[in-house]
Scaffold this motif. Structure first.
Motif, short mmCIF file in Angstrom:
data_model
loop_
_atom_site.label_atom_id
_atom_site.label_comp_id
_atom_site.label_asym_id
_atom_site.label_seq_id
_atom_site.Cartn_x
_atom_site.Cartn_y
_atom_site.Cartn_z
N SER A 114 -14.62 -48.16 -27.44
CA SER A 114 -14.79 -48.07 -26.06
C SER A 114 -16.00 -48.81 -25.89
N GLU A 115 -17.35 -48.78 -26.28
CA GLU A 115 -18.13 -49.81 -26.49
C GLU A 115 -18.07 -50.72 -26.38
N SER A 117 -15.42 -52.68 -26.31
CA SER A 117 -14.74 -53.21 -25.38
C SER A 117 -15.82 -53.96 -24.50
N CYS A 118 -16.36 -52.90 -24.12
CA CYS A 118 -18.01 -53.33 -22.66
C CYS A 118 -18.46 -54.56 -23.69
N ASP A 153 -12.65 -44.16 -32.74
CA ASP A 153 -12.09 -43.85 -31.35
C ASP A 153 -11.60 -42.59 -31.64
N HIS A 169 -13.68 -46.25 -19.34
CA HIS A 169 -14.22 -47.14 -20.72
C HIS A 169 -15.62 -45.62 -20.83
N ARG A 172 -13.73 -42.75 -21.67
CA ARG A 172 -12.83 -42.32 -23.33
C ARG A 172 -14.61 -42.36 -24.28
N SER A 173 -15.32 -43.18 -23.99
CA SER A 173 -16.68 -43.09 -24.96
C SER A 173 -17.01 -41.78 -24.69
N THR A 176 -14.37 -39.38 -27.13
CA THR A 176 -14.93 -40.11 -28.76
C THR A 176 -16.23 -39.33 -29.35
#
Length: 213
Positions: A114-115, A117-118, A153, A169, A172-173, A176
């Motif tokens: 997710s990081e 994706s950021c 993930d 986001h 999700r992080s 994880t």
């Protein structure tokens, strides 16, 4: 055998001319240099007639060093030596895209997908795009070359069990990191700037280390 005065004078003149000529010839020879030759680091020999290279100013090559960046790297390495696995927040890599390569190879580092994706979203930004792309490239290099860097993930079902939102986001992080700590019994430390991500990590019982902006 007897010599007349005239003969002796002629011999004296001849010897004098010969000595003067020998002295002129020997005077044209270059004096030997008794000093041993020094060898430069690039293999060239240095003599008294060789111009020595000017010292290189590293600041001209790499720019001024940010002391906060150095301090951040030192702290991460210190925590790694204490046995912590380091989870990096994406914005740290925006300010220092080469951070992963600067962390000691014995320090275990994890990155949440997710990081990543950021960072991809930041890569489309007009101001932060260049640094985000550099960070993403650095991550690709680290994942392929460094054994101490891993990408992790959490699945949606686990995130929901933790009463977090799989689409968000930050949630999700956090999920994880929680899953990684529970599954592998790690001493996890989330490192980043003061943000909602770190605050939520703290609320969920994760250790955090806030870096100075």
């Amino acid at each position: 055998m007897t010599f007349s005065g005239d003969n002796i004078l002629k011999v004296f003149i001849i010897i004098s001319i010969a000595l003067i000529g020998f002295g002129m010839i020997s005077g044209t020879k270059k004096p030997k240099n008794n000093q041993s030759q020094k060898v430069r680091s690039d293999g060239f020999k240095l003599t008294s007639d060789t111009a020595k290279p000017h010292p290189i100013n590293n600041k001209q090559l790499i720019g001024p060093v940010d002391q906060k960046v150095i301090s951040s790297i030192q702290k991460i390495n210190d925590f790694g030596r204490q046995g912590f696995t380091i989870a990096l927040e994406a914005t740290l890599l925006l300010d220092n895209p080469q951070l992963l390569q600067q962390i000691h190879s014995n320090v275990q580092v994890i990155l949440a997908k997710s990081e990543i994706s950021c960072l991809k979203k930041y890569s489309l930004d007009s101001k932060k795009g260049f640094f985000a792309k550099m960070a993403l490239k650095s991550i690709d290099v680290s994942l392929s070359d460094q054994k101490n860097v891993r990408l992790i993930d959490a699945d949606d079902s686990y995130i929901k069990r933790k009463q977090l939102n799989p689409v968000d986001h930050t949630d999700r992080s956090v999920a994880t990191y929680l899953k990684e700590e529970e599954r592998n019994l790690l001493q996890l430390l989330v490192v980043g700037y003061k943000s909602s991500l770190l605050e939520k990590c703290r609320e969920r019982g994760l250790r955090i280390e806030i870096q100075e902006l």
